[in-house]
Design a protein around this motif. Structure first.
Motif, PDB file in Angstrom:
ATOM      1  N   GLU A   1      77.337  -7.140  -8.076  1.00  0.00           N
ATOM      2  CA  GLU A   1      76.533  -6.583  -9.470  1.00  0.00           C
ATOM      3  C   GLU A   1      75.708  -7.272 -10.743  1.00  0.00           C
ATOM      4  N   SER A   2      76.005  -8.256 -10.817  1.00  0.00           N
ATOM      5  CA  SER A   2      75.322  -9.076 -11.769  1.00  0.00           C
ATOM      6  C   SER A   2      74.221  -9.167 -11.915  1.00  0.00           C
ATOM      7  N   GLU A   3      73.708  -9.391 -10.800  1.00  0.00           N
ATOM      8  CA  GLU A   3      72.377  -9.955  -9.907  1.00  0.00           C
ATOM      9  C   GLU A   3      71.564  -8.437 -10.239  1.00  0.00           C
ATOM     10  N   ASN A   4      72.621  -7.533  -9.110  1.00  0.00           N
ATOM     11  CA  ASN A   4      71.941  -6.467  -9.424  1.00  0.00           C
ATOM     12  C   ASN A   4      70.888  -5.667 -10.858  1.00  0.00           C
ATOM     13  N   LYS A   5      72.195  -5.836 -11.990  1.00  0.00           N
ATOM     14  CA  LYS A   5      71.745  -5.686 -13.160  1.00  0.00           C
ATOM     15  C   LYS A   5      70.520  -5.992 -13.211  1.00  0.00           C
ATOM     16  N   THR A   6      70.233  -7.492 -13.186  1.00  0.00           N
ATOM     17  CA  THR A   6      69.171  -8.048 -14.087  1.00  0.00           C
ATOM     18  C   THR A   6      67.965  -7.659 -13.082  1.00  0.00           C
ATOM     19  N   SER A   7      68.386  -7.733 -12.144  1.00  0.00           N
ATOM     20  CA  SER A   7      66.768  -6.872 -11.611  1.00  0.00           C
ATOM     21  C   SER A   7      66.379  -5.689 -12.118  1.00  0.00           C
ATOM     22  N   ARG A   8      66.407  -4.571 -12.422  1.00  0.00           N
ATOM     23  CA  ARG A   8      66.569  -3.411 -12.472  1.00  0.00           C
ATOM     24  C   ARG A   8      66.174  -3.917 -13.669  1.00  0.00           C
TER      25      ARG A   8
ATOM     26  N   LEU B   1      64.472  -6.903 -15.208  1.00  0.00           N
ATOM     27  CA  LEU B   1      64.003  -7.584 -15.413  1.00  0.00           C
ATOM     28  C   LEU B   1      62.709  -6.491 -14.374  1.00  0.00           C
ATOM     29  N   PHE B   2      62.968  -5.332 -14.111  1.00  0.00           N
ATOM     30  CA  PHE B   2      61.919  -4.997 -13.056  1.00  0.00           C
ATOM     31  C   PHE B   2      61.301  -4.131 -14.106  1.00  0.00           C
ATOM     32  N   LYS B   3      61.839  -3.100 -15.370  1.00  0.00           N
ATOM     33  CA  LYS B   3      61.264  -2.634 -16.405  1.00  0.00           C
ATOM     34  C   LYS B   3      61.201  -3.235 -17.416  1.00  0.00           C
ATOM     35  N   LEU B   4      61.329  -4.454 -17.454  1.00  0.00           N
ATOM     36  CA  LEU B   4      60.689  -5.834 -19.339  1.00  0.00           C
ATOM     37  C   LEU B   4      59.457  -5.639 -17.486  1.00  0.00           C
ATOM     38  N   ALA B   5      59.598  -6.377 -16.854  1.00  0.00           N
ATOM     39  CA  ALA B   5      57.955  -6.568 -16.570  1.00  0.00           C
ATOM     40  C   ALA B   5      56.811  -5.123 -16.322  1.00  0.00           C
ATOM     41  N   VAL B   6      57.518  -3.702 -15.650  1.00  0.00           N
ATOM     42  CA  VAL B   6      56.666  -2.699 -16.056  1.00  0.00           C
ATOM     43  C   VAL B   6      56.332  -2.202 -17.769  1.00  0.00           C
ATOM     44  N   GLU B   7      56.751  -2.586 -18.811  1.00  0.00           N
ATOM     45  CA  GLU B   7      56.571  -2.381 -20.153  1.00  0.00           C
ATOM     46  C   GLU B   7      55.602  -3.230 -20.213  1.00  0.00           C
ATOM     47  N   LEU B   8      55.981  -5.029 -19.762  1.00  0.00           N
ATOM     48  CA  LEU B   8      54.286  -5.935 -20.278  1.00  0.00           C
ATOM     49  C   LEU B   8      53.356  -5.191 -18.917  1.00  0.00           C
ATOM     50  N   ALA B   9      53.196  -5.023 -17.981  1.00  0.00           N
ATOM     51  CA  ALA B   9      52.132  -4.464 -17.577  1.00  0.00           C
ATOM     52  C   ALA B   9      51.449  -4.125 -18.212  1.00  0.00           C
ATOM     53  N   VAL B  10      52.289  -2.629 -18.958  1.00  0.00           N
ATOM     54  CA  VAL B  10      52.074  -1.440 -20.407  1.00  0.00           C
ATOM     55  C   VAL B  10      50.894  -2.448 -21.220  1.00  0.00           C
TER      56      VAL B  10
END
Length: 142
Positions: free
Chosen positions: A78-85, A87-96
């Motif tokens: 569960e912790s891994e899933n939350k961290t992955s989500r 990180l994905f959101k952070l990667a999108v914001e960083l890409a923008v």
């Protein structure tokens, strides 16, 4: 009294004499509501079942580690899933952010690669903790 257990099997509750020290009964009165029990009888029954589980886990040493391992695996997953989500959101914001900056920048590929190498060294020296203030100080040569 007839009750249904967790396997939907009807079980009969029986009344029996219980001999206990006064101090034990007083502690039962004090704690049964704190344990979200509706009655002292429910509290005592839970205590008996808990103790039986404790005794059986001592007899079967393989049971407890398996339960603990299974529980920990669930928590980690569960912790891994939350961290992955996140990180994905952070990667999108960083890409923008990078696309906005890149659209207004005039930087050649060689300079960008040198900057990347310098950034790797700087972030390593700060143990991965790099803030906007760190970037400002670094760019200003402070």
């Amino acid at each position: 009294m007839i009750m249904e257990n967790s396997s939907n099997r009807k079980e009969i509750k029986r009344k029996f004499a219980l001999w206990a020290r006064t101090s034990t009964l007083e502690r039962t009165k004090e704690w049964y509501e704190k344990d979200n029990c509706r009655s002292q009888s429910e509290f005592i029954e839970k205590a008996i079942l808990f103790y039986i589980g404790y005794l059986s886990s001592n007899e079967n040493q393989e049971y407890l580690p398996e339960v603990i391992t299974s529980t920990l695996k669930g928590i980690v997953k569960e912790s891994e899933n939350k961290t992955s989500r996140m990180l994905f959101k952070l990667a999108v914001e960083l890409a923008v952010t990078m696309n906005v900056i890149a659209s207004d920048s005039d930087i050649d590929k060689l300079t960008l690669e040198k900057l990347r190498g310098s950034c790797v060294k700087e972030v390593k020296s700060l143990n991965g903790s790099f803030s906007f203030n760190d970037a400002l100080e670094w760019q200003r040569g402070e």
